[in-house]
Design a protein around this motif. Structure first.
Motif, PDB file in Angstrom:
ATOM      1  N   MET A  55       0.877  -0.896   0.143  1.00  0.00           N
ATOM      2  CA  MET A  55       0.131   0.503  -0.108  1.00  0.00           C
ATOM      3  C   MET A  55       0.899   1.375   0.454  1.00  0.00           C
ATOM      4  SD  MET A  55      -3.353  -0.859  -0.169  1.00  0.00           S
ATOM      5  CE  MET A  55      -4.164   1.123   0.060  1.00  0.00           C
ATOM      6  N   ILE A  56       2.492   1.319   0.681  1.00  0.00           N
ATOM      7  CA  ILE A  56       2.462   2.253   0.685  1.00  0.00           C
ATOM      8  C   ILE A  56       3.334   2.904  -0.636  1.00  0.00           C
ATOM      9  CG2 ILE A  56       4.480   2.832   1.212  1.00  0.00           C
ATOM     10  CD1 ILE A  56       4.731   1.595   4.167  1.00  0.00           C
ATOM     11  N   GLU A  57       3.692   1.538  -1.841  1.00  0.00           N
ATOM     12  CA  GLU A  57       4.489   1.929  -2.839  1.00  0.00           C
ATOM     13  C   GLU A  57       2.857   2.556  -3.617  1.00  0.00           C
ATOM     14  OE1 GLU A  57       5.043  -1.479  -4.406  1.00  0.00           O
ATOM     15  OE2 GLU A  57       7.540  -1.788  -3.779  1.00  0.00           O
ATOM     16  N   LEU A  58       1.358   1.864  -3.538  1.00  0.00           N
ATOM     17  CA  LEU A  58       0.890   2.534  -4.102  1.00  0.00           C
ATOM     18  C   LEU A  58       0.125   4.472  -4.013  1.00  0.00           C
ATOM     19  CD1 LEU A  58      -2.263   2.324  -5.942  1.00  0.00           C
ATOM     20  CD2 LEU A  58      -3.136   1.694  -3.221  1.00  0.00           C
ATOM     21  N   GLU A  59       0.854   4.559  -2.140  1.00  0.00           N
ATOM     22  CA  GLU A  59       0.726   5.956  -1.678  1.00  0.00           C
ATOM     23  C   GLU A  59       1.198   6.593  -2.662  1.00  0.00           C
ATOM     24  OE1 GLU A  59      -2.100   7.360  -1.245  1.00  0.00           O
ATOM     25  OE2 GLU A  59      -3.603   5.515  -0.872  1.00  0.00           O
ATOM     26  N   GLN A  60       2.351   5.941  -3.475  1.00  0.00           N
ATOM     27  CA  GLN A  60       3.466   7.249  -3.786  1.00  0.00           C
ATOM     28  C   GLN A  60       3.101   6.789  -4.933  1.00  0.00           C
ATOM     29  OE1 GLN A  60       7.037   4.270  -2.541  1.00  0.00           O
ATOM     30  NE2 GLN A  60       7.525   5.384  -0.414  1.00  0.00           N
ATOM     31  N   ALA A  61       3.275   6.059  -5.814  1.00  0.00           N
ATOM     32  CA  ALA A  61       3.124   6.335  -7.129  1.00  0.00           C
ATOM     33  C   ALA A  61       1.494   7.455  -6.889  1.00  0.00           C
ATOM     34  CB  ALA A  61       2.682   4.798  -7.555  1.00  0.00           C
ATOM     35  N   ARG A  62       0.863   7.584  -6.337  1.00  0.00           N
ATOM     36  CA  ARG A  62      -0.213   8.310  -6.954  1.00  0.00           C
ATOM     37  C   ARG A  62       0.105   9.293  -6.418  1.00  0.00           C
ATOM     38  NH1 ARG A  62      -3.866   5.244  -3.160  1.00  0.00           N
ATOM     39  NH2 ARG A  62      -4.948   5.058  -4.423  1.00  0.00           N
ATOM     40  N   HIS A  63       0.535   9.473  -5.659  1.00  0.00           N
ATOM     41  CA  HIS A  63       0.822  10.637  -4.865  1.00  0.00           C
ATOM     42  C   HIS A  63       2.361  11.902  -6.388  1.00  0.00           C
ATOM     43  CE1 HIS A  63       2.531  14.057  -2.415  1.00  0.00           C
ATOM     44  NE2 HIS A  63       4.102  13.893  -2.550  1.00  0.00           N
ATOM     45  N   ARG A  64       3.241  10.858  -6.959  1.00  0.00           N
ATOM     46  CA  ARG A  64       3.899  11.091  -7.757  1.00  0.00           C
ATOM     47  C   ARG A  64       3.416  11.543  -9.351  1.00  0.00           C
ATOM     48  NH1 ARG A  64       8.052   6.549  -6.496  1.00  0.00           N
ATOM     49  NH2 ARG A  64       9.583   7.593  -5.064  1.00  0.00           N
ATOM     50  N   LEU A  65       2.428  10.677  -9.061  1.00  0.00           N
ATOM     51  CA  LEU A  65       1.157  11.302 -10.523  1.00  0.00           C
ATOM     52  C   LEU A  65       0.489  13.077 -10.004  1.00  0.00           C
ATOM     53  CD1 LEU A  65      -1.230   7.480 -11.308  1.00  0.00           C
ATOM     54  CD2 LEU A  65       1.483   8.467 -12.907  1.00  0.00           C
ATOM     55  N   GLU A  66       0.193  12.659  -8.958  1.00  0.00           N
ATOM     56  CA  GLU A  66      -0.883  14.294  -8.343  1.00  0.00           C
ATOM     57  C   GLU A  66       0.565  15.223  -8.800  1.00  0.00           C
ATOM     58  OE1 GLU A  66      -1.722  12.999  -4.377  1.00  0.00           O
ATOM     59  OE2 GLU A  66      -4.205  12.255  -5.015  1.00  0.00           O
ATOM     60  N   GLU A  67       1.977  14.939  -8.219  1.00  0.00           N
ATOM     61  CA  GLU A  67       2.894  15.389  -8.514  1.00  0.00           C
ATOM     62  C   GLU A  67       3.164  15.851  -9.779  1.00  0.00           C
ATOM     63  OE1 GLU A  67       6.400  14.106  -6.782  1.00  0.00           O
ATOM     64  OE2 GLU A  67       6.108  15.490  -4.488  1.00  0.00           O
ATOM     65  N   LEU A  68       3.162  15.164 -10.820  1.00  0.00           N
ATOM     66  CA  LEU A  68       2.654  15.529 -12.212  1.00  0.00           C
ATOM     67  C   LEU A  68       1.256  16.135 -12.909  1.00  0.00           C
ATOM     68  CD1 LEU A  68       4.460  11.441 -13.510  1.00  0.00           C
ATOM     69  CD2 LEU A  68       5.860  14.614 -13.814  1.00  0.00           C
ATOM     70  N   GLY A  69       0.187  16.001 -12.569  1.00  0.00           N
ATOM     71  CA  GLY A  69      -0.258  16.924 -12.354  1.00  0.00           C
ATOM     72  C   GLY A  69      -1.976  16.044 -13.204  1.00  0.00           C
ATOM     73  N   MET A  70      -1.438  14.785 -13.362  1.00  0.00           N
ATOM     74  CA  MET A  70      -2.012  13.109 -13.584  1.00  0.00           C
ATOM     75  C   MET A  70      -2.851  13.250 -12.467  1.00  0.00           C
ATOM     76  SD  MET A  70       1.593  11.315 -15.519  1.00  0.00           S
ATOM     77  CE  MET A  70      -0.200  10.322 -16.601  1.00  0.00           C
ATOM     78  N   TRP A  71      -4.072  13.821 -12.431  1.00  0.00           N
ATOM     79  CA  TRP A  71      -5.124  13.764 -11.448  1.00  0.00           C
ATOM     80  C   TRP A  71      -6.275  12.809 -11.440  1.00  0.00           C
ATOM     81  CZ3 TRP A  71      -3.580  16.173  -7.167  1.00  0.00           C
ATOM     82  CH2 TRP A  71      -2.431  17.526  -7.574  1.00  0.00           C
ATOM     83  N   GLN A  72      -6.229  12.363 -12.767  1.00  0.00           N
ATOM     84  CA  GLN A  72      -7.298  11.042 -13.601  1.00  0.00           C
ATOM     85  C   GLN A  72      -6.761  10.266 -12.885  1.00  0.00           C
ATOM     86  OE1 GLN A  72     -10.831  11.695 -13.692  1.00  0.00           O
ATOM     87  NE2 GLN A  72     -10.843   9.572 -14.519  1.00  0.00           N
ATOM     88  N   ALA A  73      -5.440  10.206 -13.404  1.00  0.00           N
ATOM     89  CA  ALA A  73      -4.661   8.672 -13.767  1.00  0.00           C
ATOM     90  C   ALA A  73      -4.312   8.356 -11.417  1.00  0.00           C
ATOM     91  CB  ALA A  73      -3.303   8.840 -14.295  1.00  0.00           C
ATOM     92  N   ALA A  74      -4.317   9.630 -11.017  1.00  0.00           N
ATOM     93  CA  ALA A  74      -3.685   9.174  -9.844  1.00  0.00           C
ATOM     94  C   ALA A  74      -5.203   8.621  -8.865  1.00  0.00           C
ATOM     95  CB  ALA A  74      -3.252  10.461  -9.292  1.00  0.00           C
ATOM     96  N   GLN A  75      -6.746   9.194  -9.316  1.00  0.00           N
ATOM     97  CA  GLN A  75      -7.339   8.988  -8.956  1.00  0.00           C
ATOM     98  C   GLN A  75      -8.134   6.857  -8.811  1.00  0.00           C
ATOM     99  OE1 GLN A  75     -10.766  11.489  -9.530  1.00  0.00           O
ATOM    100  NE2 GLN A  75     -12.305   9.646  -8.694  1.00  0.00           N
TER     101      GLN A  75
END
Length: 260
Positions: free
Chosen positions: A1-21
């Motif tokens: 789950m930590i890796e999932l949250e890290q990946a989601r956070h990085r997507l958000e940092e890249l502005g890829m909000w839909q992909a993160a969601q």
């Protein structure tokens, strides 16, 4: 789950909000179907791309100032059989914009002129083209104010920038000399540089009266009609459609359907 949250956070940092969601849901779906890593990546990127395109369309819709949203699928061609449906659908293909051609919808009030103009505009917006919609009265009031404030050139650029400019309700009010001149300047500035769609309740022969100056009217029409699709709509009003069906309203003795 930590890796999932890290990946989601990085997507958000890249502005890829839909992909993160959608990341977790797409991971689960890929796991169940045993998709390849490449398929998983493509699905994630496709979801992000579609959402960005949707947002871009919404932004362009707001900037266009369309009065409402209408599509060609909502237009009842059977109620206006005089319209060449094939021509309208060709115009919706937007090749006329690439050729800097104009479209002029003529007909009495209520026959669907603005609906068709808006439907073509929505096709253009969906293809990423800048569109701006304005009634002639709004246009003239805006340019007149800019003229009086000595900023006409700057304000005129608002109407020169869009690939497609729609001027609605031409002819409902006569133009005074300044208004006619401002309209002439706009038409000249867009001539062979950008497309226009105009809707009017006046036949071409009545534009002398509309402009208040036969010479100026001829000059305007010369530029508008040089590369133009003129569509005459002679049918009945959509606003009276239900009443016509019930017999409450009759066109007998009126000039509806006898516009030209």
């Amino acid at each position: 789950m930590i890796e999932l949250e890290q990946a989601r956070h990085r997507l958000e940092e890249l502005g890829m909000w839909q992909a993160a969601q959608l990341l977790e849901a797409i991971i689960e779906a890929a796991s169940r179907s045993q998709n390849t890593y490449l398929s998983f990546l493509n699905e994630l990127l496709e979801a992000e791309l579609q959402e960005r395109q949707r947002r871009n369309v919404e932004v362009r819709m707001k900037l266009s100032h369309l009065p409402y949203r209408r599509t060609l699928s909502e237009f009842d061609f059977s109620f206006q059989p005089g319209i060449d449906e094939r021509l309208i659908r060709e115009l919706a293909g937007l090749t006329f914009i690439g050729r800097h051609e104009n479209v002029l919808f003529l007909g009495p009030p209520g026959v669907g002129k603005t609906h068709l103009a808006v439907a073509i505009a929505m096709e253009a917006i969906g293809q990423g083209l800048p569109v701006y919609f304005v009634s002639l009265t709004q246009l003239i009031n805006d340019l007149r104010k800019a003229y009086e404030e000595n900023r006409l050139d700057k304000r005129m650029r608002v109407y020169l920038r869009p690939r497609l400019l729609i001027v609605d309700e031409v002819g409902y009010l006569p133009l005074d000399p300044l208004a006619a001149n401002l309209f002439f300047q706009l038409v000249c500035a867009r001539y062979e540089k950008g497309s226009m769609i105009l809707t009017s309740n006046k036949s071409i022969g009545e534009w002398d009266e509309l402009m208040g100056d036969p010479v100026l009217a001829t000059a305007v029409l010369d530029r508008l009609l040089h590369h133009c699709h003129v569509i005459n709509i002679r049918g009945n009003s959509y606003r009276l459609k239900d009443k016509l069906k019930t017999g409450i309203y009759s066109t007998q003795g009126t000039k509806v359907g006898q516009f030209f």
